[in-house]
Design an enzyme around this catalytic site. Structure first.
Site, PDB file in Angstrom:
ATOM      1  N   GLU A 277       1.298  -1.509   0.149  1.00 25.87           N
ATOM      2  CA  GLU A 277      -0.629   0.254  -0.096  1.00 25.87           C
ATOM      3  C   GLU A 277       0.234   1.412  -0.164  1.00 25.87           C
ATOM      4  O   GLU A 277       0.643   2.490  -1.041  1.00 25.87           O
ATOM      5  CB  GLU A 277      -0.838   0.280   0.978  1.00 25.87           C
ATOM      6  N   HIS A 298       9.387 -26.520  -0.954  1.00 30.50           N
ATOM      7  CA  HIS A 298       8.200 -28.101  -1.784  1.00 30.50           C
ATOM      8  C   HIS A 298       7.033 -27.974  -2.877  1.00 30.50           C
ATOM      9  O   HIS A 298       6.686 -28.496  -2.660  1.00 30.50           O
ATOM     10  CB  HIS A 298       8.220 -28.386  -1.090  1.00 30.50           C
ATOM     11  N   LYS A 412     -14.146   0.244  -4.470  1.00 39.23           N
ATOM     12  CA  LYS A 412     -15.357   0.327  -3.905  1.00 39.23           C
ATOM     13  C   LYS A 412     -16.479   1.082  -4.162  1.00 39.23           C
ATOM     14  O   LYS A 412     -17.592   1.357  -3.471  1.00 39.23           O
ATOM     15  CB  LYS A 412     -14.700   1.926  -2.119  1.00 39.23           C
TER      16      LYS A 412
HETATM   17  O1  PA5 Z   1      -3.914   1.373   5.795  1.00 36.83           O
HETATM   18  C1  PA5 Z   1      -4.759   2.096   5.487  1.00 36.83           C
HETATM   19  O2  PA5 Z   1      -5.746   2.890   5.854  1.00 36.83           O
HETATM   20  C2  PA5 Z   1      -6.514   0.818   4.999  1.00 36.83           C
HETATM   21  O3  PA5 Z   1      -5.643  -0.397   5.156  1.00 36.83           O
HETATM   22  C3  PA5 Z   1      -7.139   0.781   6.214  1.00 36.83           C
HETATM   23  O4  PA5 Z   1      -6.730   0.528   7.875  1.00 36.83           O
HETATM   24  C4  PA5 Z   1      -8.461  -0.245   5.627  1.00 36.83           C
HETATM   25  O5  PA5 Z   1      -8.923   0.052   4.220  1.00 36.83           O
HETATM   26  C5  PA5 Z   1      -9.346  -0.452   7.692  1.00 36.83           C
HETATM   27  O6  PA5 Z   1      -9.969   1.852   7.513  1.00 36.83           O
HETATM   28  P1  PA5 Z   1     -10.545   2.264   8.546  1.00 36.83           P
HETATM   29  O7  PA5 Z   1      -9.466   1.675   9.658  1.00 36.83           O
HETATM   30  O8  PA5 Z   1     -10.934   3.415   8.187  1.00 36.83           O
HETATM   31  O9  PA5 Z   1     -11.700   1.060   8.627  1.00 36.83           O
END
Ligand code: PA5
Length: 425
Positions: A277, A298, A412
């Site tokens: 990310e 393996h 989303k």
């Molecule tokens: O690293 C990030 O920002 C994302 O992985 C969020 O943590 C994830 O989408 C969950 O978001 P939230 O904590 O707003 O529900």
């Protein structure tokens, strides 16, 4: 602090090798908060901040949960999930009888998975820790609605006492619900993104409920971030960031994080989110993948040894195992294993690690190692701080903003439109 050894990658470096001048520049931008995403640079200070603010309350809440419930359901996804799961599977893989079991929900939408959790709870007492910074993420929000109903059925008017919300300090639906219903709340700091939040209440409350010594983790993390702030080629975060960026520029597009301890599996998932990310954007980025040895030798071992030469490998290893286990002798030696009799499995494991690295390097895979002390609270904290710091530096070295994640919004948008959410386009 962890130790980085990239001698197994040296033969594969391009140009004049790891670019420490660039690492220094990236680290300076990070430390001075002058780069893109600087609003999300609260994580190196987080351990100190949490020690001085919420830590005592987190430990008290965990003790309350441990004293009354057999199960804690932790509801969250992505950065609001993987750190806690990584820590618990790493440090407390087999809960002690006194430990409250931590189950994870809200990390998907599969009804069978959800029903399995509900059956595991059965008639037992349980608490819920809902974790969402935004408070609007669909998967945890749907799960939370379901578990809230279950709490109401079981505890009636006392259901609210069984809910712990970890969310934004001021904004969002979850924050409003928590305030309106009097749920005990903890904060996901404004200046810390989800994937950097494991050392906040996001990770610490579930860990403490699982019986992990979170005070020890925080004390160690404070010292680790201090040590990692040093502007030097001796800084392991510089070494790792600079080495992997050099390998990437030479065509190594995929990094395999390997470990010989199966309990590292969910830590590797946490690492994948952290690096994927942070770095995968603007059409570039090392693809983070993981393998679990020796099992994957393996299966994936064939590809690693002889497949397309696009891989680099990073082995996480530990100086020592927590417990010894000797291979027994056998009088008949019918299985031919007596050459190992009396030897410790941990020692054998180290030999195998070396054998695997040697094979992979000779097969054309650059290999680095990251060595932590032991699989304990200090080992965990040293790995988390190291990987976070190296990730920020590595991201800035590659020219991206390591603290945003614009790409996760695309699905989303489609999902909300297809599901018919009011106002979705
Ligand atoms: O690293 C990030 O920002 C994302 O992985 C969020 O943590 C994830 O989408 C969950 O978001 P939230 O904590 O707003 O529900």
């Amino acid at each position: 602090m962890v130790k980085v050894d990239y001698s197994g990658a040296a033969a594969f470096f391009s140009g004049s090798g790891p670019d420490y001048a660039l690492a220094k520049q990236a680290h300076t931008i990070l430390a001075g908060r002058t780069g893109a995403g600087a609003d999300f640079l609260g994580w190196p200070e987080l351990p100190k901040k949490i020690r001085d603010t919420e830590l005592d309350r987190i430990i008290e809440a965990a003790e309350k949960i441990r004293s009354r419930s057999k199960i804690l359901v932790v509801i969250g996804i992505g950065g609001s999930y993987l750190g806690a799961r990584g820590a618990i599977e790493f440090l407390r893989p087999a809960p002690a009888a006194a430990d409250t079991k931590v189950l994870f929900a809200g990390n998907g939408l599969n009804p069978d998975y959800l029903n399995d959790i509900i059956s595991q709870i059965g008639e037992q007492d349980f608490d819920v820790n809902v974790i969402s910074k935004s408070g609007t993420t669909l998967e945890p929000a749907v799960s939370f609605r379901i578990f809230r109903d279950l709490l109401k059925e079981k505890y009636g008017t006392r259901a609210d006492e069984h809910i712990f919300a970890t969310t934004d300090a001021r904004r969002g639906v979850l924050k409003s619900l928590a305030d309106a219903n009097g749920w005990e709340s903890f904060v996901v700091p404004d200046d810390v993104g989800g994937r950097y939040s494991v050392l906040s209440a996001v990770g610490l409350l579930p860990m403490a409920v699982a019986g992990i010594d979170v005070r020890r983790i925080i004390n160690c993390a404070i010292a680790e971030f201090e040590a990692l702030s040093v502007m030097s080629e001796e800084n392991p975060a510089w070494q790792y960031a600079a080495a992997r960026q050099n390998l990437y520029s030479g065509g190594r597009k995929i990094e395999l994080l390997a470990c010989f301890d199966p309990r590292f599996r969910w830590m590797a998932e946490w690492w994948k989110q952290l690096y994927g990310e942070s770095e995968g954007k603007d059409g570039i980025g090392i693809y983070p993948a993981s393998v679990e040895f020796t099992a994957d030798l393996h299966s994936m071992g064939q590809y690693i040894q002889e497949g397309e030469r696009i891989l680099m490998e990073t082995l996480v290893r530990f100086d020592e195992c927590l417990s010894p286990f000797q291979v027994p002798a056998d009088e008949s030696n019918a299985d031919g294993l007596n050459y190992l009799a009396g030897r410790d499995l941990g020692e054998i494991g180290h030999v195998v690690e070396n054998a695997v690295m040697e094979a992979h390097i000779s097969g054309g895979v650059p290999c680095m190692t990251i060595t932590a002390g032991r699989r304990d609270e200090e080992g965990f904290a040293s790995l988390v701080c190291f990987f976070e710091m190296a990730c920020g530096i590595s991201g800035y070295m590659s020219g991206v903003n390591p603290f945003n994640q614009p790409g996760v919004e695309a699905y989303k948008k489609n999902m909300f439109r297809m599901l018919g959410k009011p106002g979705a386009i």
